[in-house]
Design a protein around this motif. Sequence first.
Motif, PDB file in Angstrom:
ATOM      1  N   ARG A  64       0.819  -1.216   0.000  1.00 48.48           N
ATOM      2  CA  ARG A  64       0.000   0.000   0.000  1.00 48.48           C
ATOM      3  C   ARG A  64       0.853   1.266   0.000  1.00 48.48           C
ATOM      4  O   ARG A  64       0.329   2.372  -0.041  1.00 48.48           O
ATOM      5  N   ARG A  65       2.154   1.140   0.059  1.00 43.19           N
ATOM      6  CA  ARG A  65       3.055   2.294   0.143  1.00 43.19           C
ATOM      7  C   ARG A  65       2.863   3.296  -1.004  1.00 43.19           C
ATOM      8  O   ARG A  65       2.919   4.506  -0.769  1.00 43.19           O
ATOM      9  N   PRO A  66       2.643   2.856  -2.246  1.00 41.92           N
ATOM     10  CA  PRO A  66       2.419   3.850  -3.308  1.00 41.92           C
ATOM     11  C   PRO A  66       1.232   4.777  -3.015  1.00 41.92           C
ATOM     12  O   PRO A  66       1.257   5.954  -3.361  1.00 41.92           O
ATOM     13  N   HIS A  67       0.208   4.254  -2.334  1.00 39.12           N
ATOM     14  CA  HIS A  67      -0.935   5.097  -1.962  1.00 39.12           C
ATOM     15  C   HIS A  67      -0.521   6.106  -0.894  1.00 39.12           C
ATOM     16  O   HIS A  67      -0.957   7.256  -0.911  1.00 39.12           O
ATOM     17  N   PHE A  68       0.328   5.677   0.038  1.00 37.40           N
ATOM     18  CA  PHE A  68       0.842   6.598   1.058  1.00 37.40           C
ATOM     19  C   PHE A  68       1.590   7.741   0.378  1.00 37.40           C
ATOM     20  O   PHE A  68       1.349   8.911   0.653  1.00 37.40           O
ATOM     21  N   ASP A  69       2.505   7.384  -0.529  1.00 35.02           N
ATOM     22  CA  ASP A  69       3.311   8.387  -1.219  1.00 35.02           C
ATOM     23  C   ASP A  69       2.463   9.328  -2.066  1.00 35.02           C
ATOM     24  O   ASP A  69       2.813  10.485  -2.268  1.00 35.02           O
ATOM     25  N   ALA A  70       1.330   8.832  -2.560  1.00 35.74           N
ATOM     26  CA  ALA A  70       0.432   9.648  -3.384  1.00 35.74           C
ATOM     27  C   ALA A  70      -0.581  10.427  -2.548  1.00 35.74           C
ATOM     28  O   ALA A  70      -1.393  11.168  -3.091  1.00 35.74           O
ATOM     29  N   GLY A  71      -0.534  10.257  -1.212  1.00 30.17           N
ATOM     30  CA  GLY A  71      -1.477  10.962  -0.351  1.00 30.17           C
ATOM     31  C   GLY A  71      -2.880  10.384  -0.387  1.00 30.17           C
ATOM     32  O   GLY A  71      -3.854  11.083  -0.117  1.00 30.17           O
ATOM     33  N   GLN A  72      -3.004   9.091  -0.683  1.00 33.18           N
ATOM     34  CA  GLN A  72      -4.303   8.427  -0.768  1.00 33.18           C
ATOM     35  C   GLN A  72      -4.491   7.554   0.478  1.00 33.18           C
ATOM     36  O   GLN A  72      -3.851   6.519   0.624  1.00 33.18           O
ATOM     37  N   PHE A  73      -5.381   8.001   1.374  1.00 36.79           N
ATOM     38  CA  PHE A  73      -5.555   7.342   2.666  1.00 36.79           C
ATOM     39  C   PHE A  73      -6.989   6.928   2.923  1.00 36.79           C
ATOM     40  O   PHE A  73      -7.932   7.589   2.495  1.00 36.79           O
ATOM     41  N   SER A  81     -12.222   4.700  -0.003  1.00 34.65           N
ATOM     42  CA  SER A  81     -10.761   4.551  -0.056  1.00 34.65           C
ATOM     43  C   SER A  81     -10.322   3.192   0.480  1.00 34.65           C
ATOM     44  O   SER A  81      -9.376   2.598  -0.026  1.00 34.65           O
ATOM     45  N   ALA A  82     -11.004   2.694   1.509  1.00 37.66           N
ATOM     46  CA  ALA A  82     -10.693   1.361   2.046  1.00 37.66           C
ATOM     47  C   ALA A  82     -10.986   0.297   1.000  1.00 37.66           C
ATOM     48  O   ALA A  82     -10.207  -0.638   0.817  1.00 37.66           O
ATOM     49  N   ARG A  83     -12.087   0.455   0.291  1.00 36.71           N
ATOM     50  CA  ARG A  83     -12.449  -0.510  -0.746  1.00 36.71           C
ATOM     51  C   ARG A  83     -11.461  -0.477  -1.911  1.00 36.71           C
ATOM     52  O   ARG A  83     -11.283  -1.467  -2.608  1.00 36.71           O
ATOM     53  N   LYS A  84     -10.791   0.664  -2.101  1.00 36.41           N
ATOM     54  CA  LYS A  84      -9.794   0.778  -3.166  1.00 36.41           C
ATOM     55  C   LYS A  84      -8.404   0.309  -2.713  1.00 36.41           C
ATOM     56  O   LYS A  84      -7.478   0.276  -3.501  1.00 36.41           O
ATOM     57  N   GLY A  85      -8.265  -0.029  -1.430  1.00 33.47           N
ATOM     58  CA  GLY A  85      -6.985  -0.529  -0.935  1.00 33.47           C
ATOM     59  C   GLY A  85      -5.976   0.562  -0.609  1.00 33.47           C
ATOM     60  O   GLY A  85      -4.766   0.316  -0.620  1.00 33.47           O
ATOM     61  N   TYR A  86      -6.446   1.771  -0.282  1.00 37.93           N
ATOM     62  CA  TYR A  86      -5.541   2.877   0.030  1.00 37.93           C
ATOM     63  C   TYR A  86      -4.803   2.637   1.352  1.00 37.93           C
ATOM     64  O   TYR A  86      -5.115   1.734   2.117  1.00 37.93           O
ATOM     65  N   THR A  97       6.524   2.894  11.853  1.00 39.52           N
ATOM     66  CA  THR A  97       7.455   2.848  12.989  1.00 39.52           C
ATOM     67  C   THR A  97       7.731   1.424  13.469  1.00 39.52           C
ATOM     68  O   THR A  97       8.355   1.242  14.502  1.00 39.52           O
ATOM     69  N   THR A  98       7.271   0.433  12.717  1.00 41.76           N
ATOM     70  CA  THR A  98       7.396  -0.965  13.147  1.00 41.76           C
ATOM     71  C   THR A  98       8.352  -1.733  12.244  1.00 41.76           C
ATOM     72  O   THR A  98       8.212  -1.717  11.027  1.00 41.76           O
ATOM     73  N   TYR A  99       9.300  -2.410  12.869  1.00 43.46           N
ATOM     74  CA  TYR A  99      10.285  -3.211  12.152  1.00 43.46           C
ATOM     75  C   TYR A  99       9.919  -4.686  12.288  1.00 43.46           C
ATOM     76  O   TYR A  99       9.870  -5.224  13.393  1.00 43.46           O
ATOM     77  N   ASN A 100       9.627  -5.326  11.151  1.00 45.18           N
ATOM     78  CA  ASN A 100       9.291  -6.746  11.126  1.00 45.18           C
ATOM     79  C   ASN A 100       9.244  -7.190   9.670  1.00 45.18           C
ATOM     80  O   ASN A 100       9.290  -6.360   8.759  1.00 45.18           O
ATOM     81  N   ALA A 101       9.136  -8.487   9.457  1.00 43.21           N
ATOM     82  CA  ALA A 101       9.112  -9.038   8.102  1.00 43.21           C
ATOM     83  C   ALA A 101       7.695  -9.320   7.612  1.00 43.21           C
ATOM     84  O   ALA A 101       7.510  -9.976   6.595  1.00 43.21           O
ATOM     85  N   CYS A 102       6.683  -8.803   8.292  1.00 45.40           N
ATOM     86  CA  CYS A 102       5.279  -9.101   7.948  1.00 45.40           C
ATOM     87  C   CYS A 102       4.944  -8.825   6.493  1.00 45.40           C
ATOM     88  O   CYS A 102       4.265  -9.618   5.849  1.00 45.40           O
ATOM     89  N   SER A 103       5.398  -7.692   5.986  1.00 41.24           N
ATOM     90  CA  SER A 103       4.991  -7.316   4.629  1.00 41.24           C
ATOM     91  C   SER A 103       5.736  -8.093   3.542  1.00 41.24           C
ATOM     92  O   SER A 103       5.357  -8.012   2.377  1.00 41.24           O
ATOM     93  N   THR A 104       6.759  -8.851   3.910  1.00 41.09           N
ATOM     94  CA  THR A 104       7.454  -9.663   2.908  1.00 41.09           C
ATOM     95  C   THR A 104       7.234 -11.163   3.135  1.00 41.09           C
ATOM     96  O   THR A 104       6.972 -11.900   2.194  1.00 41.09           O
ATOM     97  N   VAL A 105       7.320 -11.611   4.374  1.00 42.67           N
ATOM     98  CA  VAL A 105       7.168 -13.039   4.673  1.00 42.67           C
ATOM     99  C   VAL A 105       5.693 -13.403   4.877  1.00 42.67           C
ATOM    100  O   VAL A 105       5.228 -14.432   4.419  1.00 42.67           O
ATOM    101  N   ILE A 115      -2.289  -5.903   7.264  1.00 42.56           N
ATOM    102  CA  ILE A 115      -2.550  -4.829   6.304  1.00 42.56           C
ATOM    103  C   ILE A 115      -3.219  -5.383   5.048  1.00 42.56           C
ATOM    104  O   ILE A 115      -4.148  -4.781   4.506  1.00 42.56           O
ATOM    105  N   LYS A 116      -2.797  -6.538   4.608  1.00 35.20           N
ATOM    106  CA  LYS A 116      -3.412  -7.153   3.430  1.00 35.20           C
ATOM    107  C   LYS A 116      -4.865  -7.536   3.715  1.00 35.20           C
ATOM    108  O   LYS A 116      -5.706  -7.537   2.818  1.00 35.20           O
ATOM    109  N   ALA A 117      -5.153  -7.820   4.985  1.00 34.96           N
ATOM    110  CA  ALA A 117      -6.514  -8.160   5.384  1.00 34.96           C
ATOM    111  C   ALA A 117      -7.357  -6.912   5.670  1.00 34.96           C
ATOM    112  O   ALA A 117      -8.509  -7.018   6.059  1.00 34.96           O
ATOM    113  N   GLY A 118      -6.763  -5.725   5.492  1.00 32.59           N
ATOM    114  CA  GLY A 118      -7.513  -4.485   5.671  1.00 32.59           C
ATOM    115  C   GLY A 118      -7.422  -3.868   7.051  1.00 32.59           C
ATOM    116  O   GLY A 118      -8.160  -2.941   7.377  1.00 32.59           O
ATOM    117  N   HIS A 119      -6.514  -4.342   7.884  1.00 35.89           N
ATOM    118  CA  HIS A 119      -6.333  -3.795   9.232  1.00 35.89           C
ATOM    119  C   HIS A 119      -4.931  -3.230   9.340  1.00 35.89           C
ATOM    120  O   HIS A 119      -3.974  -3.845   8.895  1.00 35.89           O
TER     121      HIS A 119
END
Length: 192
Positions: A64-73, A81-86, A97-105, A115-119
Amino acid sequence: TAATPIHKVITDKPIIKVPGCPPIAEVMTGVITYMLTFDRIPELDRQGRPKMFYSQRIHDKCYRRPHFDAGQFVETWDDESARKGYCLYKVGCKGPTTYNACSTVMWNEGTSFPIKAGHGCIGCSEDGFWDKGSFYDRLTDIHAFGIEANADQIGGTAAAVVGAAVAAHAAISVAKRAKDKAAEKKASPSNT
């Protein structure tokens, strides 16, 4: 509850922390495999977590980072916006502020993560995450480049900085030429 962290109970041996809610099975397996393969503990960060899994923010690898960079929240749960995956930053995501491998592993053999589940990320791999307020409170103390700025705002700031640098260079060049002319005039044979 007077619960005590393990690193305050066992102080004479190295402790490798693999935090998460729950910890990612592949991360735990990776740490054990590393230790068996190389006969040493992996490099740890300041909180005692293996850097190979806890060296990047969730935010850095979030899809979802491209949406963050584009100001889409997402502004409220289940809005358009939630339905669009912003980006979920404004509804409390702690990914910046969180360091972990969640978004890759991810979990369940790479199936999903919060985050992929919408939370939004709740920051469960950070020290004291339970005591940092509601999981839905928006982060307000982030001091990172680009937070809440879109490409136009970042571009405008960059243009202003470049413009100021050009103006400073021009002023210094004019002053140097004037100084050189004065020195040249003073050294000229017609002045003797």
